[in-house]
Motif scaffolding. Structure first.
Motif, mmCIF file in Angstrom:
data_model
loop_
_atom_site.group_PDB
_atom_site.id
_atom_site.type_symbol
_atom_site.label_atom_id
_atom_site.label_comp_id
_atom_site.label_asym_id
_atom_site.label_seq_id
_atom_site.Cartn_x
_atom_site.Cartn_y
_atom_site.Cartn_z
ATOM 1 N N HIS A 46 44.494 39.083 52.646
ATOM 2 C CA HIS A 46 44.199 38.414 51.370
ATOM 3 C C HIS A 46 44.342 39.354 50.162
ATOM 4 O O HIS A 46 45.175 39.083 49.285
ATOM 5 N N ASP A 111 33.304 27.759 51.828
ATOM 6 C CA ASP A 111 34.416 28.060 50.927
ATOM 7 C C ASP A 111 33.914 28.078 49.486
ATOM 8 O O ASP A 111 32.931 27.408 49.148
ATOM 9 N N LEU A 112 34.616 28.834 48.681
ATOM 10 C CA LEU A 112 34.423 28.829 47.218
ATOM 11 C C LEU A 112 32.969 29.005 46.790
ATOM 12 O O LEU A 112 32.479 28.266 45.943
ATOM 13 N N SER A 114 31.746 32.051 45.712
ATOM 14 C CA SER A 114 31.559 33.141 44.747
ATOM 15 C C SER A 114 32.266 32.858 43.427
ATOM 16 O O SER A 114 33.180 32.029 43.355
ATOM 17 N N HIS A 116 34.198 34.985 42.008
ATOM 18 C CA HIS A 116 35.564 35.461 42.255
ATOM 19 C C HIS A 116 36.463 34.329 42.754
ATOM 20 O O HIS A 116 37.580 34.152 42.265
#
Ligand code: HEM
Length: 239
Positions: A46, A111-112, A114, A116
């Protein structure tokens, strides 16, 4: 070619390569290397793919008009090279996102969660929209609607503005991602500033320097004038 221009492009490339080298060192030496195993090795794909695509290749695609048009290359060839580089960046970004979403799924993480990931996904979606609109206006309309010069001319400043903003956002996202990963990877050792933290921070600083220089090159009128002299026009009939 203006000598300060050559030096700045060279420094930008050095900073970008240093950022990627430091990221690879961090991933291989401290985090287990790369692979597609659903675990740590897959996660490591990643950061590498996101920074190679969204920062290094994307930044080079932005500078391409100034670098190649001052070499007198035909504009249509440069346009296709710009598109090709951006497609490559999108490909790397897609692999990077597939790696982290797959990793989260495999280890059962949400999922998702943070900041960031929110800024990162928004940046990637903006990049996709920018690619689509760039293709529509500057390739499809150019060939199918040759009389759309005014429309293309009016869209160009918007395209340039979003191009710069997306590179800045990708760099901010990367710095947030590095911080987050460093905290996860070093946990309670992070406050002792281990070598791993220095490598991670240096990677973030290198990418920031890369983007800083690219933005300077993109905003400096004398480099634009140099390119214009050799055939780069921000005018409707050349877009
Ligand atoms: C432009 C560059 C980047 C973009 C667009 C981006 C985007 C994303 C997205 C959308 C996720 C969420 C995945 C999910 O919810 O399953 C994510 C996760 C993650 N990324 Fe990045 N990333 C980038 C660079 C980096 C870098 C350089 C690092 C640092 C090593 C990093 C570290 C992480 C970590 C630790 C996660 C998992 C935790 C989380 O969801 O925040 N990323 N990234």
């Amino acid at each position: 070619m203006n000598s300060s221009f050559v030096i700045l492009v060279g420094l930008a490339e050095l900073a970008g390569l240093a950022g990627m080298g430091l990221t690879i060192t961090w991933m291989i030496k401290y985090l287990g290397g790369f692979g597609w195993d659903g675990f740590a090795k897959q996660f490591n794909v990643h950061p590498l793919m996101m920074t190679v695509g969204m920062i290094f290749i994307n930044g080079n695609a932005l500078m391409l008009y100034r670098v190649t048009l001052s070499l007198n290359l035909p504009r249509i060839i440069v346009k296709f090279c710009h598109l090709g580089l951006q497609l490559l960046a999108a490909g790397c970004g897609s692999i990077g996102l597939a790696a982290v979403f797959g990793y989260h799924k495999n280890i059962g993480a949400s999922d998702l969660y943070s900041f960031h990931s929110w800024v990162g996904l928004t940046t990637f979606i903006m990049f996709g929209i920018q690619l689509l609109f760039g293709f529509l206006f500057f390739i499809l309309f150019f060939f199918l609607l040759p009389r759309s010069e005014n429309l293309r001319g009016r869209f160009l400043p918007i395209h340039v503005f979003f191009g710069k903003m997306i590179l800045i956002l990708a760099t901010i996202t990367t710095c947030m991602g590095i911080q987050e990963k460093a905290m996860f990877a070093m946990a309670d050792k992070y406050k002792d500033i281990p070598v791993q933290a220095l490598i991670a921070h240096a990677a973030g600083i290198s990418f920031t320097i890369f983007t800083f220089i690219v933005m300077y090159i993109m905003s400096n009128d004398s480099y634009k004038a140099q390119s214009r002299r050799d055939g780069y026009h921000l005018q409707a009939n050349s877009t």
